[in-house]
Write a protein that holds these residues in place. Structure first.
Motif, PDB file in Angstrom:
ATOM      1  N   GLY A  86     -39.993  -8.370 -74.955  1.00 13.09           N
ATOM      2  CA  GLY A  86     -40.956  -9.426 -74.635  1.00 13.09           C
ATOM      3  C   GLY A  86     -41.182  -9.450 -73.130  1.00 13.09           C
ATOM      4  N   ALA A  87     -42.290 -10.074 -72.726  1.00 16.54           N
ATOM      5  CA  ALA A  87     -42.575 -10.190 -71.292  1.00 16.54           C
ATOM      6  C   ALA A  87     -41.488 -11.023 -70.607  1.00 16.54           C
ATOM      7  CB  ALA A  87     -43.943 -10.832 -71.083  1.00 16.54           C
ATOM      8  N   THR A  88     -40.843 -11.870 -71.371  1.00 17.77           N
ATOM      9  CA  THR A  88     -39.823 -12.760 -70.802  1.00 17.77           C
ATOM     10  C   THR A  88     -38.703 -11.974 -70.121  1.00 17.77           C
ATOM     11  OG1 THR A  88     -40.305 -14.281 -72.596  1.00 17.77           O
ATOM     12  CG2 THR A  88     -38.286 -14.700 -71.359  1.00 17.77           C
ATOM     13  N   PHE A 114     -46.367 -21.500 -67.091  1.00 14.29           N
ATOM     14  CA  PHE A 114     -45.195 -21.121 -67.893  1.00 14.29           C
ATOM     15  C   PHE A 114     -43.916 -21.356 -67.078  1.00 14.29           C
ATOM     16  CE2 PHE A 114     -42.829 -17.354 -69.894  1.00 14.29           C
ATOM     17  CZ  PHE A 114     -42.582 -18.027 -71.073  1.00 14.29           C
ATOM     18  N   CYS A 159     -50.566 -16.645 -63.506  1.00 13.86           N
ATOM     19  CA  CYS A 159     -50.718 -16.352 -64.937  1.00 13.86           C
ATOM     20  C   CYS A 159     -52.212 -16.302 -65.266  1.00 13.86           C
ATOM     21  CB  CYS A 159     -50.018 -17.464 -65.720  1.00 13.86           C
ATOM     22  SG  CYS A 159     -49.996 -17.233 -67.491  1.00 13.86           S
ATOM     23  N   ASN A 163     -51.400 -20.222 -68.841  1.00 17.97           N
ATOM     24  CA  ASN A 163     -50.794 -21.097 -69.841  1.00 17.97           C
ATOM     25  C   ASN A 163     -50.247 -22.303 -69.086  1.00 17.97           C
ATOM     26  OD1 ASN A 163     -49.244 -22.318 -71.798  1.00 17.97           O
ATOM     27  ND2 ASN A 163     -47.662 -20.743 -71.850  1.00 17.97           N
ATOM     28  N   ASP A 189     -49.304 -12.371 -64.640  1.00 16.62           N
ATOM     29  CA  ASP A 189     -48.911 -12.374 -66.046  1.00 16.62           C
ATOM     30  C   ASP A 189     -50.173 -12.372 -66.916  1.00 16.62           C
ATOM     31  OD1 ASP A 189     -47.998 -12.921 -68.591  1.00 16.62           O
ATOM     32  OD2 ASP A 189     -46.551 -14.439 -67.957  1.00 16.62           O
ATOM     33  N   ALA A 191     -50.228 -12.059 -70.197  1.00 20.40           N
ATOM     34  CA  ALA A 191     -49.759 -12.198 -71.591  1.00 20.40           C
ATOM     35  C   ALA A 191     -50.892 -12.579 -72.550  1.00 20.40           C
ATOM     36  CB  ALA A 191     -48.640 -13.232 -71.669  1.00 20.40           C
ATOM     37  N   PHE A 192     -51.885 -13.339 -72.063  1.00 19.29           N
ATOM     38  CA  PHE A 192     -52.962 -13.800 -72.945  1.00 19.29           C
ATOM     39  C   PHE A 192     -54.311 -13.157 -72.645  1.00 19.29           C
ATOM     40  CE2 PHE A 192     -49.823 -17.259 -72.872  1.00 19.29           C
ATOM     41  CZ  PHE A 192     -49.577 -17.366 -74.233  1.00 19.29           C
ATOM     42  N   SER A 219     -47.780  -8.945 -72.760  1.00 17.87           N
ATOM     43  CA  SER A 219     -46.966  -9.289 -73.934  1.00 17.87           C
ATOM     44  C   SER A 219     -47.652  -8.793 -75.198  1.00 17.87           C
ATOM     45  CB  SER A 219     -46.794 -10.805 -74.001  1.00 17.87           C
ATOM     46  OG  SER A 219     -46.287 -11.165 -75.258  1.00 17.87           O
ATOM     47  N   THR A 221     -46.111  -9.487 -78.001  1.00 13.63           N
ATOM     48  CA  THR A 221     -45.641 -10.556 -78.881  1.00 13.63           C
ATOM     49  C   THR A 221     -46.768 -11.477 -79.310  1.00 13.63           C
ATOM     50  OG1 THR A 221     -43.530 -10.581 -77.718  1.00 13.63           O
ATOM     51  CG2 THR A 221     -44.094 -12.547 -78.922  1.00 13.63           C
ATOM     52  N   LYS A 222     -47.563 -11.899 -78.324  1.00 12.55           N
ATOM     53  CA  LYS A 222     -48.641 -12.870 -78.591  1.00 12.55           C
ATOM     54  C   LYS A 222     -49.775 -12.187 -79.348  1.00 12.55           C
ATOM     55  CE  LYS A 222     -46.709 -15.556 -75.554  1.00 12.55           C
ATOM     56  NZ  LYS A 222     -45.919 -16.663 -76.040  1.00 12.55           N
ATOM     57  N   ARG A 230     -40.420  -9.094 -80.723  1.00 15.23           N
ATOM     58  CA  ARG A 230     -40.302  -9.142 -79.262  1.00 15.23           C
ATOM     59  C   ARG A 230     -40.672  -7.805 -78.618  1.00 15.23           C
ATOM     60  NH1 ARG A 230     -40.508 -12.904 -77.929  1.00 15.23           N
ATOM     61  NH2 ARG A 230     -39.627 -12.727 -75.844  1.00 15.23           N
TER      62      ARG A 230
HETATM   63  C1  LIG Z   1     -47.598 -16.954 -69.880  1.00 15.84           C
HETATM   64  C2  LIG Z   1     -46.529 -16.382 -70.720  1.00 15.84           C
HETATM   65  N1  LIG Z   1     -45.955 -15.233 -70.350  1.00 15.84           N
HETATM   66  C3  LIG Z   1     -44.978 -14.678 -71.084  1.00 15.84           C
HETATM   67  C4  LIG Z   1     -44.524 -15.285 -72.228  1.00 15.84           C
HETATM   68  C5  LIG Z   1     -43.429 -14.648 -73.014  1.00 15.84           C
HETATM   69  O1  LIG Z   1     -43.930 -13.662 -73.820  1.00 15.84           O
HETATM   70  P1  LIG Z   1     -42.977 -12.772 -74.733  1.00 15.84           P
HETATM   71  O2  LIG Z   1     -42.900 -13.430 -76.059  1.00 15.84           O
HETATM   72  O3  LIG Z   1     -43.651 -11.445 -74.761  1.00 15.84           O
HETATM   73  O4  LIG Z   1     -41.646 -12.732 -74.074  1.00 15.84           O
HETATM   74  C6  LIG Z   1     -45.081 -16.489 -72.647  1.00 15.84           C
HETATM   75  C7  LIG Z   1     -44.608 -17.153 -73.862  1.00 15.84           C
HETATM   76  O5  LIG Z   1     -45.000 -18.233 -74.207  1.00 15.84           O
HETATM   77  C8  LIG Z   1     -46.114 -17.056 -71.875  1.00 15.84           C
HETATM   78  O6  LIG Z   1     -46.685 -18.203 -72.218  1.00 15.84           O
END
Ligand SMILES: Cc1ncc(COP(=O)(O)O)c(C=O)c1O
Length: 364
Positions: A86-88, A114, A159, A163, A189, A191-192, A219, A221-222, A230
């Motif tokens: 995951g990006a986390t 985030f 981001c 988010n 980031d 991710a979205f 990410s 994941t999303k 993940r």
């Molecule tokens: C902006 C942002 N980056 C990264 C993540 C984490 O993503 P991942 O599930 O790929 O770890 C989230 C999860 O909510 C997010 O909102």
């Protein structure tokens, strides 16, 4: 009976809610997490089958095949990519790798956003400065103010789209930051971003070759609705990925996720349908929410909407509880820096589900 809920850190957490409040998770409509409303692509079943046969081996610790596929997809080199759980995982990796810098200089975070950027910096003993964008101005960014604020920072976290606000920064703004703040690490980031209409135009992945101070987080994941599997990756200049790799733990990406990463990049039809659905349903939800005199949704480029509650005596905590009684879970945004009990976030889901949410709101 639903009791008073503590504000949560992330969305989701269905099991915890189910256990604490005696609600059946299968019957909960979850608007609190922003995963693809189309659900997991069916082709993933093959990845799981393939992975099963390989479970008795260690997965490649650098996810070589997945990186190769990503490199081809992004028109970059494998050396520009690190795959993570995951990006986390990669957010925490960046802060860990920069811990020395972070002891000397602050990290600047564009807020509200985030929370794990801040947590990752705090965990390595770094200090965070919040560059707060205000809801009164629709979270508009003044680039000159940001540059002045971030000039002496070690890292700037941004981001895109953000988010929970859904706000999209233009590629030109980000490149202006990367140019002016050439001594700072700029973490973007995305991710979205793949949920947005013009994702390719606004991604700065391809720019990491020109900007050695740029790191882009992505990410899967999303996008592919695989939070249980993940998978994420980061893109950066080779000099930077080499340094980051020195701090990375091995084997964080399991064999199922690695194979899924290779396969999912070919899901072009699924991605097209995702963007079409998100665009139509985001507009539908936005327009429906606007009809409520006590709700104000903010314009969003992403697959979720930040909504302001303007009804006296109705807090985000109360609204969340009322909807939970009707089997709907939303994200209380009061624990985001710069937001409070007047804000909630709603994921954009499929039409029938969005209708259920609107109908539940009408019932209140
Ligand atoms: C902006 C942002 N980056 C990264 C993540 C984490 O993503 P991942 O599930 O790929 O770890 C989230 C999860 O909510 C997010 O909102």
């Amino acid at each position: 009976m639903v009791q008073k809920l503590p504000p949560e850190k992330h969305g989701g957490e269905l099991e915890t809610i189910a256990e604490q409040y005696g609600i059946d998770t299968d019957r909960l409509l979850d608007f609190s997490v922003n995963v693809n409303p189309l659900g997991t692509p069916e082709s993933l079943a093959d990845a799981i089958k393939k992975g099963f046969a390989l479970l008795n081996r260690y997965p490649d610790s650098s996810s070589r095949r997945t990186r190769r596929k990503l490199a081809h997809h992004l028109n970059l080199s494998e050396e520009n990519i690190i795959v993570g759980n995951g990006a986390t995982e990669l957010i925490y990796l960046i802060s860990r790798c920069c811990s020395e810098r972070l002891h000397a200089r602050d990290a600047v975070i564009i807020e509200p956003t985030f929370s794990d950027y801040q947590r990752s910096v705090s965990l390595v003993g770094g200090r965070v400065r919040h560059h707060l964008l205000l809801h009164e101005t629709c979270f508009q960014l003044n680039i000159d103010h940001l540059i002045a604020d971030a000039r002496d920072a070690a890292i700037l976290f941004l981001c895109n789209p953000n988010n929970p606000t859904g706000q999209l920064f233009q590629k030109s703004q980000i490149l202006a930051l990367a140019t002016t703040l050439e001594k700072n690490l700029i973490v973007v980031d995305e991710a979205f971003l793949d949920f947005t209409d013009e994702s390719h135009h606004n991604s700065v992945c391809g720019e990491v070759i020109n900007f050695p101070n740029l790191v882009v987080l992505c990410s899967m994941t999303k996008l592919f609705a695989i939070p249980g599997l993940r998978l994420g990756y980061l893109v950066a200049h080779q000099n930077l990925t080499e340094r980051l790799n020195q701090y990375k733990e091995p084997w964080t990406v399991n064999i199922f996720a690695q194979i899924a990463g290779e396969m999912l990049l070919d899901e072009t039809d699924y991605l097209q349908r995702t963007r079409e659905l998100v665009k139509i349903e985001r507009e539908f939800l936005f327009n429906q929410l606007k009809q409520f005199s006590w709700l104000t949704p903010f314009p969003s480029a992403a697959n979720f909407l930040l909504v302001h509650i303007g009804r006296e005596y109705l807090t985000a905590t109360m609204l969340r509880e009322k909807l939970l009684k009707r089997g709907i879970l939303i994200r209380n945004c009061s624990n985001f820096v710069g937001l409070d009990e007047r804000f909630v976030r709603l994921a954009v889901k499929e039409h029938a589900e969005n209708l259920k949410l609107i109908s539940a709101l009408q019932d209140l």
